[in-house]
Design a protein around this motif. Sequence first.
Motif, PDB file in Angstrom:
ATOM      1  N   LEU A  88       0.514   7.525  -5.362  1.00 14.99           N
ATOM      2  CA  LEU A  88      -0.061   8.621  -4.513  1.00 14.99           C
ATOM      3  C   LEU A  88      -0.891   8.512  -3.311  1.00 14.99           C
ATOM      4  CD1 LEU A  88      -1.183  10.688  -7.657  1.00 14.99           C
ATOM      5  CD2 LEU A  88       0.900  11.199  -6.157  1.00 14.99           C
ATOM      6  N   THR A  89      -0.790   9.237  -2.331  1.00 17.83           N
ATOM      7  CA  THR A  89      -1.571   8.659  -1.095  1.00 17.83           C
ATOM      8  C   THR A  89      -2.714   9.801  -0.824  1.00 17.83           C
ATOM      9  OG1 THR A  89       0.699   8.295  -0.076  1.00 17.83           O
ATOM     10  CG2 THR A  89      -1.180   8.594   1.496  1.00 17.83           C
ATOM     11  N   LEU A  90      -3.768   9.045  -0.433  1.00 20.43           N
ATOM     12  CA  LEU A  90      -5.253   9.653  -0.428  1.00 20.43           C
ATOM     13  C   LEU A  90      -5.058  10.288   1.118  1.00 20.43           C
ATOM     14  CD1 LEU A  90      -8.117   9.564  -1.338  1.00 20.43           C
ATOM     15  CD2 LEU A  90      -8.433   7.795   0.307  1.00 20.43           C
TER      16      LEU A  90
ATOM     17  N   THR B  25      -3.890   6.028  -6.175  1.00 16.15           N
ATOM     18  CA  THR B  25      -3.647   5.763  -4.732  1.00 16.15           C
ATOM     19  C   THR B  25      -3.890   4.192  -4.540  1.00 16.15           C
ATOM     20  OG1 THR B  25      -6.138   5.989  -4.337  1.00 16.15           O
ATOM     21  CG2 THR B  25      -4.912   8.054  -4.188  1.00 16.15           C
TER      22      THR B  25
ATOM     23  N   CYS C 242       0.741  -1.233   0.031  1.00 15.23           N
ATOM     24  CA  CYS C 242       0.103  -0.012  -0.104  1.00 15.23           C
ATOM     25  C   CYS C 242       0.953   1.258  -0.080  1.00 15.23           C
ATOM     26  CB  CYS C 242      -0.914   0.222   1.091  1.00 15.23           C
ATOM     27  SG  CYS C 242      -0.271   0.433   2.659  1.00 15.23           S
ATOM     28  N   ARG C 243       2.028   1.290   0.817  1.00 13.29           N
ATOM     29  CA  ARG C 243       2.731   2.384   0.638  1.00 13.29           C
ATOM     30  C   ARG C 243       2.302   3.370   1.458  1.00 13.29           C
ATOM     31  NH1 ARG C 243       7.417   2.240  -3.911  1.00 13.29           N
ATOM     32  NH2 ARG C 243       7.817   0.050  -3.835  1.00 13.29           N
ATOM     33  N   GLU C 244       1.464   3.185   2.131  1.00 14.73           N
ATOM     34  CA  GLU C 244       0.620   4.249   3.187  1.00 14.73           C
ATOM     35  C   GLU C 244       0.747   4.109   4.589  1.00 14.73           C
ATOM     36  OE1 GLU C 244      -3.537   5.014   1.821  1.00 14.73           O
ATOM     37  OE2 GLU C 244      -2.847   5.085  -0.251  1.00 14.73           O
TER      38      GLU C 244
END
Lengths: 257, 650
Positions: free
Chosen positions: B292-294, B249, A62-64
């Motif tokens: 990209l990050t949400l 995302t 996810c890289r989040e």
Amino acid sequence: MSHLSDIKLKIWRQAGPDQGGRFESYLIPSISDEASFLEMLDVLNEQLINEGREAVVFDHDCREGICGTCSLMIDGQAHGPQRGTATCQLHMRKFQSGAEIVIEPWRASAFPIIKDLMVDRAAFDRIVESGGFITAETGGAPDANLIPIPKPVADASMDAAACIGCGACVAACPNGAANLFTAAKVAHLSLLPQGQPERYKRVEAMVETMDEYFGSCTNHGECEAACPKEISIDVIALMHQDYRKAKFANRKTLSRS
Amino acid sequence: MSTTTIAGLPGSEKLQSKAPNVAVPEMWETFKSDMKLVNPNNKRKFKIIVVGTGLAGASAAATLAELGYQVDAFTFHDSPRRAHSIAAQGGINAAKNYKGDGDSIHRLFYDTIKGGDFRARESNVHRLAEVSVDIIDQMVAQGVPFAREYGGLLDNRSFGGAQVSRTFYARGQTGQQLLIGAYQQMARQIGLGNVRLWNRTELVDTVTVDGRCAGIVTRDLMTGDIVSHAAHAVVLCTGGYGNVFFLSTNAMACNVTAAWRAHRRGAYFANPCYTQIHPTCIPQADDTQSKLTLMSESLRNDGRVWVPKAVGDERAPADIPEDERDYYLERLYPSFGNLAPRDISSRAAKRAVDSGRGVGPLKNGVYLDFSAAIGRLGKDVVEERYGNLFEMYERIAGEDPYSTPMRIYPASHYTMGGLWVDYELMTSIPGLYAAGEANFSDHGANRLGASALMQGLSDGYFVLPYTIGNYLAPLLNKPVPGVDHPEFKAAEAAARQRYQGYLDVKGTRSPDFFHRELGKIIWDYCGMERTEQGLEKALSELPALYEEFQKDLRVTGDGASTNQTLEKAGRVDDFFQLGMLMCRDALERKESCGGHFRAEYQDDEGEAKRDDENFAHVAAWEWTGDPMQSIRNVEPLDFTTVHLATRSYK
């Protein structure tokens, strides 16, 4: 935005589960400080493919910072130097030009290496399968507001449920113990009213499955320091308390039946 | 009635939704009363394959196993809990009306139809609204720690496109908590031996024998082994195709391969041009950016979106006085303000940046400002609501959103298009089902916030377990083709050849290189704003780039151990073919609706102009062997319960 230059990487390479491994050195001539650590590895892999060499295998998704797929011991620390941060959320602005960075896979005998930096964390799934759930088959649930849950209780449960199952706690533990992971799962469910009917059965099954795969906890506290979600070691005390009670409670239940 | 065929529309006779012939609000009850059942003791005689273990997959696998079916579940992750549902932040909608603010099943149904710009099937959406209430009950019973009021009852917040508070949430990690809930329920069934889990295993083909889906072919990502699996029915819960844009995302591994391989075997692919661009993501910072990050839409409950009024204003945000700021969403859409739906907010942000008023070092963002909320509520309340999102922002952007406004910009986030399915979630291949984001059914041309989690769980918990029995019941005690059937052998051979083929090209460019180039074309010409000219340009460039991919790809390593470069090559290959279909679909849909904005079709104020006369239909594409030559079939959309209206959020 600025750039870092001459990042030297020492990365563990291992062709397969039963093969020997070794460190190999690589150089990243230039990288943006806005890049994440894993994007730096993407750049390295692009470089390696251009040179006709095999890319470094590493787990990520996810890289989040939420899926728990990424891992990596960075300079001997699980998920690297930034506290409360998974590897995928670590950015190059935390490093300096000319740095030498050592990258290894999770180190734990319960997590065998699959290839390079990728390990097998299936033992975590086995722990959950043994009892980490509330039996509530689809269709029979009462109205969601039937049982009020005090906000502090729901919050405490959520604190434990925030675990992403990455395995940093095990990798950081000198004993390779999975107590923080298991206890977080136990606490998430046993704090809630819905989790009470199976409370003691659950903790007994999960702890005993954990013991089949992982080492024993000797209260080093490295797990809490490495946890990217900063889950408190207090959950381990809760788990021990419930496990002790379970040994009596479950025996009593057995003798009745 | 949704089974009518409209004369003159190509292929409409092939696409029957099979919804019961009663009024929309009565369809689901009618279906459940009339459907065929499989006796509890006979369920174990059926084997069902579930591919993907996100919300839809995990909930379907768990529930089907509880019912007594034999289930094999497949995930390419190391653990089922990694699926990308986990990254959903904001919440899940349900028509509980716990707030007493006028919510109802009809209102959720209406909001979803309207939010989708009248391009979804009424029958499916009504069912979604009906079962939404059961989802919350189910998840609470399973131990999902939803946010609570001090009195212990469930808390709600509001989301874009709705004027009621119907969104349930667990901090900023709702997707994670719901997925863990569904995963735990599936884990229980794995422990009991009712679900067999295949992890690190990727679907590489589906197999059809005598017109029925007979199973799948998979590749073991650790050994490269190609293996066949036979079953009575197959369910694809394999997510969306947003990664076709390269930067999105979506998680890195999200891909279209399972749906695309099914499409190539005869499943129609519906509305591929309906993609959602989410308005609140962290803008791209540099060229090495991999994703990209949400930032959750829930932030727009308390954050105010603005840009400087003056073009080229270089001042720091705090130095720009109130009257020199343009709170453009509040100005343009006073009744919804900062909570205008996603497609509308995204286009407004694009226009602000395109007009030269973008903010940040690359001038590629707009501000999302919390200073008013912090002033009104205090920092503690804001931290309680959004703390983890603020932390995430700070880690990525290196700025503290408590003291300086966030910078945001739209990015590809979700895909409403997907495999065409009927009312029972069956694709055009009998026995092959698609659920969750992988199908096209519920969101029309635009999805409302907090509805993806609702749809995934609705499909998996409360729809498929009913509808699949309707298909299986007549197959009781009838033999099904085994893995030694020639069709399986042929599919295995083709898969082996395909993956060996990538290794054998030995060109000069990595799969990521081609993915980036592909994504750039799709984003430029089939992104937030589309034109006939641009789409035609994309359709001339894509085949050339695809040919280069086939001739100049370089995959290092081998096919007999973990090789992420090889996995990526297969996924990029499928993205190329899908990309062509997306552009063709966007070109053929000569109207603007929801996420599909054709610049030629807008009113004087720049709002989307729908063409209900000619395009109130689903476009379902049929594979012919060449993605540039696919056939466009049409399922007309009848609106009997809501009236077609211009979508206004002013």
